[in-house]
Write an enzyme that holds these catalytic residues in place. Structure first.
Site, PDB file in Angstrom:
ATOM      1  N   SER A  98      17.174 -15.130 -30.727  1.00 38.25           N
ATOM      2  CA  SER A  98      17.311 -13.962 -31.600  1.00 38.25           C
ATOM      3  C   SER A  98      16.564 -14.127 -32.916  1.00 38.25           C
ATOM      4  CB  SER A  98      18.791 -13.682 -31.873  1.00 38.25           C
ATOM      5  OG  SER A  98      19.433 -13.217 -30.703  1.00 38.25           O
ATOM      6  N   HIS A 149      23.714 -13.783 -39.575  1.00 33.43           N
ATOM      7  CA  HIS A 149      23.216 -14.220 -38.263  1.00 33.43           C
ATOM      8  C   HIS A 149      21.732 -13.904 -38.111  1.00 33.43           C
ATOM      9  CE1 HIS A 149      23.885 -15.126 -33.882  1.00 33.43           C
ATOM     10  NE2 HIS A 149      24.809 -15.902 -34.420  1.00 33.43           N
ATOM     11  N   THR A 151      19.726 -11.997 -36.280  1.00 35.83           N
ATOM     12  CA  THR A 151      19.102 -10.677 -36.177  1.00 35.83           C
ATOM     13  C   THR A 151      19.016  -9.957 -37.516  1.00 35.83           C
ATOM     14  OG1 THR A 151      19.722 -10.525 -33.851  1.00 35.83           O
ATOM     15  CG2 THR A 151      19.152  -8.472 -34.963  1.00 35.83           C
ATOM     16  N   GLU A 276      23.081  -3.548 -35.604  1.00 33.65           N
ATOM     17  CA  GLU A 276      23.057  -4.500 -34.488  1.00 33.65           C
ATOM     18  C   GLU A 276      24.389  -4.600 -33.757  1.00 33.65           C
ATOM     19  OE1 GLU A 276      22.419  -9.206 -33.318  1.00 33.65           O
ATOM     20  OE2 GLU A 276      23.322  -8.659 -35.236  1.00 33.65           O
ATOM     21  N   HIS A 285      26.408 -14.154 -22.768  1.00 34.52           N
ATOM     22  CA  HIS A 285      26.475 -15.616 -22.726  1.00 34.52           C
ATOM     23  C   HIS A 285      27.743 -16.099 -22.014  1.00 34.52           C
ATOM     24  CE1 HIS A 285      22.998 -17.013 -24.934  1.00 34.52           C
ATOM     25  NE2 HIS A 285      23.238 -16.218 -25.958  1.00 34.52           N
ATOM     26  N   ASP A 323      16.539  -7.146 -28.460  1.00 35.36           N
ATOM     27  CA  ASP A 323      15.611  -8.206 -28.838  1.00 35.36           C
ATOM     28  C   ASP A 323      15.201  -9.073 -27.647  1.00 35.36           C
ATOM     29  OD1 ASP A 323      18.195  -9.142 -28.639  1.00 35.36           O
ATOM     30  OD2 ASP A 323      18.097 -10.430 -30.401  1.00 35.36           O
ATOM     31  N   HIS A 324      16.016  -9.067 -26.597  1.00 38.16           N
ATOM     32  CA  HIS A 324      15.752  -9.860 -25.385  1.00 38.16           C
ATOM     33  C   HIS A 324      16.837  -9.561 -24.369  1.00 38.16           C
ATOM     34  CE1 HIS A 324      19.070 -12.425 -26.682  1.00 38.16           C
ATOM     35  NE2 HIS A 324      18.481 -12.528 -27.854  1.00 38.16           N
ATOM     36  N   HIS A 429      19.662 -16.477 -22.314  1.00 38.77           N
ATOM     37  CA  HIS A 429      18.635 -15.459 -22.492  1.00 38.77           C
ATOM     38  C   HIS A 429      17.657 -15.437 -21.326  1.00 38.77           C
ATOM     39  CE1 HIS A 429      19.064 -15.590 -27.203  1.00 38.77           C
ATOM     40  NE2 HIS A 429      20.201 -15.330 -26.571  1.00 38.77           N
TER      41      HIS A 429
END
Length: 465
Positions: A98, A149, A151, A276, A285, A323-324, A429
Site C-alpha cells: 500500500s 497508515h 494509504t 479510504e 488478508h 491500490d491493489h 496482495h
C-alpha cells in the site's frame, strides 16, 4: 501539459525532486489538452486491497440480500463515469504494497515497497496533497484504518518507512492538513507513545478541533481544522459495529466523508480529499468474507455520499479505485453456489470476533454452538475438533499480516468455503489489474488502460495545475 514547465514548478516544491522519464505520463497524458472545465475539487476514493472478485461479491450480496444494485455499479449502468483497468506494480515488484501504491498516486513515481515517496537514490517526490495545499486548496484524508497508515500517508508525506507512524502523525500537524480522520490513538496519545510526546497537544496548539467519537462530528466548527482519532489501531469492521453496541460510537466511512466535505466545500479555492476503505484490505488478508463484503458495502455507501455531493456541485472530479488486489476471492461453481453464497447473510460478526471469543476451555459442543449462533454453520465433529486444536496448541498457530493474536483465519475460511462457496488464492496482495472509475471535470482524460502513476498527473491536469 508542458513537461518542462511542470518539472520546473515541481522543483520549486522540493530540491530533491528528480525525473524518471520511463515512469512519467506512461500513456501520453501530457499530450492531451487541458479539460475545458477545471476541477475545483478532487475526491480520490480507494477501497484498499479490492480484487475484482470483492467488488463483484459485494454487489451480488447487495442485489440478492439487500435487493438493490451497488452505488459503484450504478455508475457503470448509468454510464456516468469513464472506466479503465489499472496496472498496480511498484518499482520493486509486480505486486505492490500500500505504501508504494499510494506513492504512485501521491508522488507520481513508482517507488519500492515499504517507502513513501522516496526514490531509489533518496529522491523526495512531492506528495500531491502538498502540491494542492501550495496551490491554495484545503486538503484532507479519512480512513477506516489508522490515519497515519500507508494509504493516507502516501498522498501527504515523504518517509523512508511506512511504519514510522509516530513521526507521520507529527508531520501532518507541521504541514497543516485540514481534515484528518481515522484510527491510531496510540500515535497521538502521550500515555501510549514510548516517547510520551503529546501529539494531540501539538494539534491543539495549531488550532485543531480534536474529535474522539461519532457524536463529535456534529460539533464541527467551520473554519477550524479537524483531527479525528476514533480508536486505538484501526476502526472496527462494519459488520461488528452493526451488531456490537459498544462499537457504535465510532463513525462510518460515509459519515467521516460527509463531515470532511461539509468542512471544506465552501473554501473559495476548493479542496482535495482522500477517502479510504482500509479494512477491506485487512479482511482480505484474513480471508474473512463477512468482514470483506460489509466493509466493501460501507465503502459503497461512501461512494454514494461523495457522488451526491459531486453531482450537485458539478465542479468535483471523483476517482474511485483500489491500490491493489488482495487474495483474489471469488464464488465457486456448483449446484448450490447461489444458495451457499446467500447464506453469508446469516453471519453476524467478523471471523476475527468469532475466533477471538474461543478459548482453550471450549468443549466440542460449545464450539459447535458458538459457530452456529454466530453464522448458522453446523460444524461436523471433526471440523470442531480441528478448530479447537489451534487453541490447545496441537495445531501450529497461524501467522499473517494483521493477525496479531495468531487466530486460525485460514482454517476457518476453509471450513466456511464448504458452506458459502467462496474461495481465496492466498492471504496476501496480488498483482491483478484493477478497476478505476472517474467522474466529473477531467474524466475525459482517462485512457482505457493506465499505470497507477498516471492518476497523479490526471489530477494535476484536471485541476489545471
Amino acid at each position: 501539459m508542458d513537461r518542462r514547465k511542470f518539472l520546473k514548478g515541481s522543483a520549486l516544491l522540493t530540491g530533491l525532486f528528480t525525473l524518471n522519464p520511463a515512469d512519467l505520463l506512461a500513456n501520453g497524458l501530457k499530450e492531451v489538452s487541458n479539460p475545458k472545465k477545471k476541477a475545483k475539487n478532487i475526491i480520490f476514493m480507494i477501497s484498499d486491497g479490492m480484487s475484482s472478485g470483492t467488488l463483484a461479491m459485494a454487489n451480488l450480496y447487495s442485489q440478492n440480500i439487500l435487493s438493490k444494485n451497488g452505488n459503484w455499479m450504478n455508475l457503470y449502468h448509468e454510464n456516468k463515469v469513464s472506466r479503465a483497468l489499472m496496472d498496480t506494480a511498484s518499482a520493486s515488484s509486480v505486486v505492490t504494497d500500500s505504501a508504494a501504491a499510494s506513492s504512485s498516486f501521491g508522488g507520481g513515481f513508482r517507488v519500492k515497497n515499504g517507502v513513501l515517496n522516496i526514490g531509489a537514490n533518496g529522491e523526495k517526490y512531492v506528495p500531491i496533497w502538498q502540491k494542492f495545499k501550495k496551490a491554495g486548496k484545503k486538503a484532507g484524508c479519512v480512513t477506516t484504518v489508522t490515519i497515519t497508515h500507508a494509504t493516507p500517508a502516501g498522498f501527504c508525506v515523504n518517509s523512508d518507512s511506512r511504519n514510522a507512524e509516530n513521526e507521520i502523525a507529527e508531520m501532518y500537524a507541521e504541514i497543516g492538513f485540514d481534515v484528518m480522520m481515522g484510527g491510531g490513538d496510540e500515535f497521538f496519545n502521550p500515555s501510549k507513545r514510548e516517547d510520551k510526546k503529546d501529539v494531540y497537544g501539538l494539534y491543539r496548539q495549531k488550532g485543531y478541533q480534536i474529535f474522539t467519537n461519532k457524536g463529535d462530528l456534529k460539533k464541527a466548527e467551520k473554519g477550524k481544522k479537524i483531527l479525528g482519532v476514533f480508536n486505538s489501531g484501526a476502526l472496527p469492521y462494519s459488520i461488528d459495529r452493526t451488531h456490537i453496541p459498544e462499537l457504535q460510537n465510532t463513525p462510518s466511512l460515509a459519515e467521516m466523508a460527509q463531515t470532511a466535505i461539509d468542512q471544506m466545500k465552501d473554501h473559495p479555492e476548493g479542496f482535495v480529499l482522500q477517502v479510504e476503505g482500509g479494512k477491506v484490505d485487512w479482511a482480505a488478508h484474513a480471508n474473512d468474507i463477512a468482514a470483506l463484503i460489509h466493509d466493501q458495502l460501507a465503502f459503497d455507501e461512501a461512494v454514494k455520499t461523495v457522488m451526491d455531493f459531486a453531482e450537485k456541485d458539478q465542479n468535483t472530479l471523483v476517482i474511485i479505485t483500489t491500490d491493489h488486489g488482495n487474495a483474489n476471492p471469488g464464488t465457486i461453481y456448483g449446484p448450490d453456489a447461489t444458495k451457499n453464497f446467500n447464506s453469508i447473510s446469516n453471519y453476524k460478526y467478523t471471523n476475527e470476533y468469532i475466533l477471538n471469543a474461543i478459548h482453550p476451555d471450549f468443549n466440542l459442543q460449545k464450539m459447535k454452538d458458538w459457530i452456529y449462533e454466530t453464522s448458522k454453520i453446523s460444524l461436523a465433529d471433526e471440523e470442531a475438533k480441528y478448530l479447537l486444536s489451534f487453541y490447545s496448541g496441537l495445531e501450529k498457530q497461524e501467522a499473517g499480516l494483521y493477525n496479531y493474536k495468531k487466530l486460525p483465519f485460514k482454517a476457518y475460511s476453509e471450513i466456511q468455503k464448504k458452506h458459502n462457496s467462496v474461495g481465496w488464492i492466498s492471504m496476501d496482495h496480488s498483482g491483478d489489474y484493477v478497476e478505476t472509475a472517474v467522474y466529473g471535470p477531467g474524466k475525459e482524460l482517462l485512457p482505457a488502460f493506465i499505470k497507477n502513476t498516471d492518476l497523479h498527473y490526471l489530477m494535476l491536469k484536471a485541476a489545471h495545475i
